[in-house]
Design an enzyme around this catalytic site. Structure first.
Site, PDB file in Angstrom:
ATOM      1  N   TYR A  60       0.849  -1.196   0.000  1.00  0.00           N
ATOM      2  CA  TYR A  60       0.000   0.000   0.000  1.00  0.00           C
ATOM      3  C   TYR A  60       0.879   1.239   0.000  1.00  0.00           C
ATOM      4  CZ  TYR A  60      -4.947  -0.946   0.251  1.00  0.00           C
ATOM      5  OH  TYR A  60      -6.234  -1.270  -0.080  1.00  0.00           O
ATOM      6  N   GLU A  62      -0.617   4.727  -0.468  1.00  0.00           N
ATOM      7  CA  GLU A  62      -1.492   5.886  -0.705  1.00  0.00           C
ATOM      8  C   GLU A  62      -0.719   7.183  -0.493  1.00  0.00           C
ATOM      9  OE1 GLU A  62      -4.414   3.792   1.564  1.00  0.00           O
ATOM     10  OE2 GLU A  62      -5.980   5.042   0.658  1.00  0.00           O
ATOM     11  N   ASP A 206      -7.314  13.389 -24.977  1.00  0.00           N
ATOM     12  CA  ASP A 206      -7.177  11.996 -24.569  1.00  0.00           C
ATOM     13  C   ASP A 206      -6.425  11.302 -25.708  1.00  0.00           C
ATOM     14  OD1 ASP A 206      -7.438   9.297 -24.140  1.00  0.00           O
ATOM     15  OD2 ASP A 206      -9.546   9.376 -23.547  1.00  0.00           O
ATOM     16  N   THR A 232      -4.109   6.079 -21.866  1.00  0.00           N
ATOM     17  CA  THR A 232      -3.844   4.775 -21.278  1.00  0.00           C
ATOM     18  C   THR A 232      -2.370   4.503 -21.568  1.00  0.00           C
ATOM     19  OG1 THR A 232      -4.571   3.770 -23.342  1.00  0.00           O
ATOM     20  CG2 THR A 232      -6.155   3.788 -21.530  1.00  0.00           C
ATOM     21  N   LYS A 235      -1.864   0.768 -24.901  1.00  0.00           N
ATOM     22  CA  LYS A 235      -2.277   0.603 -26.297  1.00  0.00           C
ATOM     23  C   LYS A 235      -1.029   0.724 -27.178  1.00  0.00           C
ATOM     24  CE  LYS A 235      -7.082   1.994 -25.618  1.00  0.00           C
ATOM     25  NZ  LYS A 235      -7.303   2.716 -24.371  1.00  0.00           N
ATOM     26  N   ARG A 241      -0.951  -2.196 -18.398  1.00  0.00           N
ATOM     27  CA  ARG A 241      -2.335  -1.696 -18.459  1.00  0.00           C
ATOM     28  C   ARG A 241      -2.571  -0.646 -17.386  1.00  0.00           C
ATOM     29  NH1 ARG A 241      -6.756  -3.279 -20.992  1.00  0.00           N
ATOM     30  NH2 ARG A 241      -5.500  -4.861 -22.008  1.00  0.00           N
TER      31      ARG A 241
HETATM   32  N1  DSN Z   1     -11.614   0.058 -24.881  1.00  0.00           N
HETATM   33  C1  DSN Z   1     -10.758   0.992 -25.534  1.00  0.00           C
HETATM   34  C2  DSN Z   1     -10.818   0.875 -27.010  1.00  0.00           C
HETATM   35  O1  DSN Z   1     -10.994  -0.232 -27.461  1.00  0.00           O
HETATM   36  O2  DSN Z   1     -10.670   1.836 -27.725  1.00  0.00           O
HETATM   37  C3  DSN Z   1     -11.004   2.361 -25.121  1.00  0.00           C
HETATM   38  O3  DSN Z   1     -11.244   2.408 -23.767  1.00  0.00           O
END
Ligand code: DSN
Length: 429
Positions: A60, A62, A206, A232, A235, A241
């Protein structure tokens, strides 16, 4: 007789829990034998995978570096410092928060930091390439705020910037959000940034889908123009992740930090922050730029192959890692196409297209992306071959109805598995 007790600290997963272990084996085989074309997915390195299951899962922490609510946080501080130092260097900005558990939570944290409930913001409509967390009525971003959606020009199927400017003048939003999950073209960040400035709005981007392309310098960076950028990390960026928030403004950064913790989240997932740090380190290496370039080349090749096979693409092509195939002229839908391709060992997702007449559970499109196959080392020859197989399967669907052509699916499946065997994944698993 009860089975002998397992050694808690030494028994492997396979010995300790064969039920979970066998499902994970099945998933590994699925990933290794199939072609992964889900545009938001990728395949991490063994190093990222190892870090993601490290001993920090026990910890932990925090709070933030040097200001934790628990003892024993020195290694956690070191890890978070490494992650922040690497990612701010990667994207050339002074502020990063690496604690968001996901992209949607990163977006929530920005809204929580910069907006009040009921505030108006502009974002790209979900059915024109936007994202659930950008104001869909079912999401907190749509329920607690007042999103007004801009869209695409009907002919070019690219963002209609003039209409966006008119909406901004009319609604005086507190924030303008750019980015999405199924928009295949480069977004003009400079233009939207200047529209935001003119109406006194924050400009948020984003960049979840394109972060790896930005890091590899094959796509313009939103950081030059945006007040705050979310992403994110898993990707195109190909790290663990999770989520991420960046800003070039340290004042906004302070608000973001309080918004992430204690505003929205509790304990950060330190094992995933360790794995994010590993991925950011990989993205700083020169070979990451080669990977990013190869993604663009592969996406162009896939687009060309599908166009030559008679399939229409939304906006006519791509500048990024993904293409959005418009199936409406072929009288087939996204759901049946996704399922037929999956039977042929090609994974993708159904996706709405602009002005889609089908509901979101059916759709008239599929979204195809090349990050995962590019990571595996597949190049133009393999992508061209995969594109041809997709055309075969979809043509089979068009001529045989929604059940698809089983013979073609079987034949393609065998060829895809043969191809994938030449590009093995983790050999230690
Ligand atoms: N789930 C993602 C996508 O496939 O674009 C976005 O959150």
């Amino acid at each position: 007789m009860s089975p002998p007790p397992v050694d808690f600290f030494e028994a492997s997963l396979g010995t300790s829990d064969s039920a979970v272990s066998s499902v994970l084996r099945k998933e590994f085989v699925r990933q290794e034998e199939g072609v992964e074309l889900i545009a938001s997915e990728n395949i991490v390195s063994r190093a990222v995978l190892e870090a993601a299951s490290c001993v920090l899962t026990n910890k932990y922490a925090e709070g933030y570096i040097g200001r934790r609510y628990y003892g024993g946080c020195e290694p956690s501080d070191d890890i978070e410092r490494l992650a922040i130092e690497r990612v701010t260097r990667l994207f050339n900005c002074p502020f990063a928060n690496v604690q968001p558990h996901s992209g949607a939570q990163a977006n929530q944290a920005v809204f929580f930091a910069l907006l009040r409930p009921g505030d108006t913001y502009l974002s790209l409509a979900l059915d024109e390439g936007g994202h659930l967390s950008h104001g869909a009525p079912v999401n907190i971003s749509g329920k607690w705020f007042n999103p007004i959606h801009y869209g695409l020009d009907k002919t070019s199927q690219r963002i209609d910037y003039d209409a966006l400017a008119s909406l901004a003048a009319e609604h005086k939003p507190k924030l303008i959000l750019a980015g999405g999950s199924a928009y295949p073209r480069i977004i003009d960040f400079a233009r939207i940034g200047s529209i935001a400035k003119d109406c006194g709005a924050y400009f948020m981007v984003d960049m979840a889908h394109i972060a790896g392309l930005v890091a590899g310098k094959v796509h313009p960076s939103p950081l030059e123009h945006a007040d705050v950028v979310t992403s994110t990390t898993h990707k195109t960026l190909r790290s663990a992740r999770g989520g991420l928030i960046l800003s070039k403004d340290e004042g906004i950064g302070k608000k973001i930090n309080s918004s992430v913790f204690p505003g929205l989240q509790g304990g950060p997932l330190m094992h995933l922050i360790a794995a994010k740090a590993v991925g950011f380190g990989e993205a700083l290496r020169p070979e990451f730029a080669d990977y990013a370039r190869a993604i663009i080349d592969n996406a162009q090749c896939l687009a060309q192959t599908l166009l030559s096979g008679g399939y229409r693409l939304v906006s006519g092509g791509t500048d990024t890692h993904l293409v959005l195939v418009d199936l409406s002229a072929k009288q087939i839908n996204g759901k049946d196409s996704e399922e037929s391709l999956e039977r042929a060992a090609i994974t993708c997702n159904k996706n709405s297209i602009p002005q889609d007449l089908q509901p979101p559970q059916t759709t008239s499109g599929i979204r195809l992306g090349v990050p995962a196959v590019t990571t595996r080392g597949m190049g133009l020859a393999e992508i061209g071959f995969i594109g041809e197989q997709i055309v075969k399967v979809l043509d089979g669907l068009a001529s045989h109805g929604s059940a698809g052509n089983g013979d073609i699916e079987k034949e393609v499946r065998a060829d895809i598995i043969k191809l994938c065997k030449r590009f093995p994944l983790y050999r230690h698993l």
